[in-house]
Design a protein around this motif. Sequence first.
Motif, PDB file in Angstrom:
ATOM      1  N   THR A   1      -2.543  -2.929   4.622  1.00  9.08           N
ATOM      2  CA  THR A   1      -2.910  -2.781   3.203  1.00  9.08           C
ATOM      3  C   THR A   1      -4.414  -2.835   2.936  1.00  9.08           C
ATOM      4  N   VAL A   2      -5.224  -2.599   3.968  1.00 15.47           N
ATOM      5  CA  VAL A   2      -6.677  -2.705   3.742  1.00 15.47           C
ATOM      6  C   VAL A   2      -7.150  -1.737   2.650  1.00 15.47           C
ATOM      7  N   LEU A   3      -6.568  -0.530   2.616  1.00 15.01           N
ATOM      8  CA  LEU A   3      -7.036   0.444   1.616  1.00 15.01           C
ATOM      9  C   LEU A   3      -6.523   0.098   0.216  1.00 15.01           C
ATOM     10  N   ALA A   4      -5.292  -0.405   0.129  1.00 21.97           N
ATOM     11  CA  ALA A   4      -4.777  -0.820  -1.186  1.00 21.97           C
ATOM     12  C   ALA A   4      -5.616  -1.983  -1.718  1.00 21.97           C
TER      13      ALA A   4
ATOM     14  N   GLU B   1       0.859  -1.196   0.000  1.00 20.69           N
ATOM     15  CA  GLU B   1       0.000   0.000   0.000  1.00 20.69           C
ATOM     16  C   GLU B   1       0.886   1.234   0.000  1.00 20.69           C
ATOM     17  N   TYR B   2       0.677   2.092  -0.992  1.00 17.47           N
ATOM     18  CA  TYR B   2       1.387   3.368  -1.043  1.00 17.47           C
ATOM     19  C   TYR B   2       0.359   4.487  -0.970  1.00 17.47           C
TER      20      TYR B   2
ATOM     21  N   PRO C   1       4.095  -2.378   7.122  1.00 18.30           N
ATOM     22  CA  PRO C   1       4.594  -2.172   8.483  1.00 18.30           C
ATOM     23  C   PRO C   1       3.578  -1.458   9.379  1.00 18.30           C
ATOM     24  N   GLY C   2       2.640  -0.764   8.789  1.00 17.78           N
ATOM     25  CA  GLY C   2       1.659   0.008   9.557  1.00 17.78           C
ATOM     26  C   GLY C   2       0.605  -0.866  10.229  1.00 17.78           C
TER      27      GLY C   2
ATOM     28  N   GLY D   1       1.973  -4.612  10.895  1.00 18.69           N
ATOM     29  CA  GLY D   1       3.187  -4.812  11.699  1.00 18.69           C
ATOM     30  C   GLY D   1       4.195  -5.722  11.016  1.00 18.69           C
ATOM     31  N   ALA D   2       4.357  -5.549   9.696  1.00 23.48           N
ATOM     32  CA  ALA D   2       5.146  -6.513   8.918  1.00 23.48           C
ATOM     33  C   ALA D   2       6.611  -6.569   9.349  1.00 23.48           C
TER      34      ALA D   2
END
Length: 186
Positions: free
Chosen positions: A122-125, A78-79, A117-118, A150-151
């Motif tokens: 990636t839920v939004l991606a 996710e960016y 990592p957040g 938390g990757a």
Amino acid sequence: MTLLVGISGSLRKHSFNTGLLRAAQTGLPGATRFEISSLADIPLYNGDLEAAEGIPPSVTALKESIAAADGLLLATPEYNNGIPGVFKNAIDWASRPPADIGRVFGGKPVAIIGASPGGFGTVLAQSAWLPVLRTLGARLWSGGRLMVPGAAKAFDAEGNLIDDAVRERLHKFIADFVDSIARASQ
Ligand SMILES: Cc1cc2nc3c(=O)[nH]c(=O)nc-3n(C[C@H](O)[C@H](O)[C@H](O)COP(=O)(O)O)c2cc1C
């Protein structure tokens, strides 16, 4: 035999998302093959390049691997709360020419996973892929969800998955996806 093709949307050597696909390759259900296709050689989409030279060989290889797959697994980073340009660029190329979209993507079972990592994994991606898949006529598999937040703790420095709980969820996700593909083809 069920053939899964996985694509990671990251070019990073120690990518969490590529590591997620490698971990998915272990512990597959019986009679399942899982190949990982790389985006490393996909150029930036340029309509002038397409008009002058046609579809680049790396794009043709990607298209044919998707077309041959019984199921497609997208591991998306996710960016800025969306799809990384590198990944969208590759799928945009794979949608050329439009006359091939049906053969490559039409009715294709597609599942989406991702690691970041957040805190939201990636839920939004993952959601941002939905209109793209609808446009391509793919068949989104919505029987499971796999976000890995938390990757930095779930993967080692080389991008190998080290979290057994995530591995267990991943293997169940893949098994359920494969099962749905097998049922649909009966
Ligand atoms: C330009 C940019 C934007 C990012 N935006 C997000 C974001 O919106 N949400 C998120 O969870 N992580 C974000 N990140 C962090 C990525 O999740 C992180 O770099 C991750 O490792 C990328 O996946 P990879 O390990 O497979 O390369 C961003 C990273 C970059 C470089």
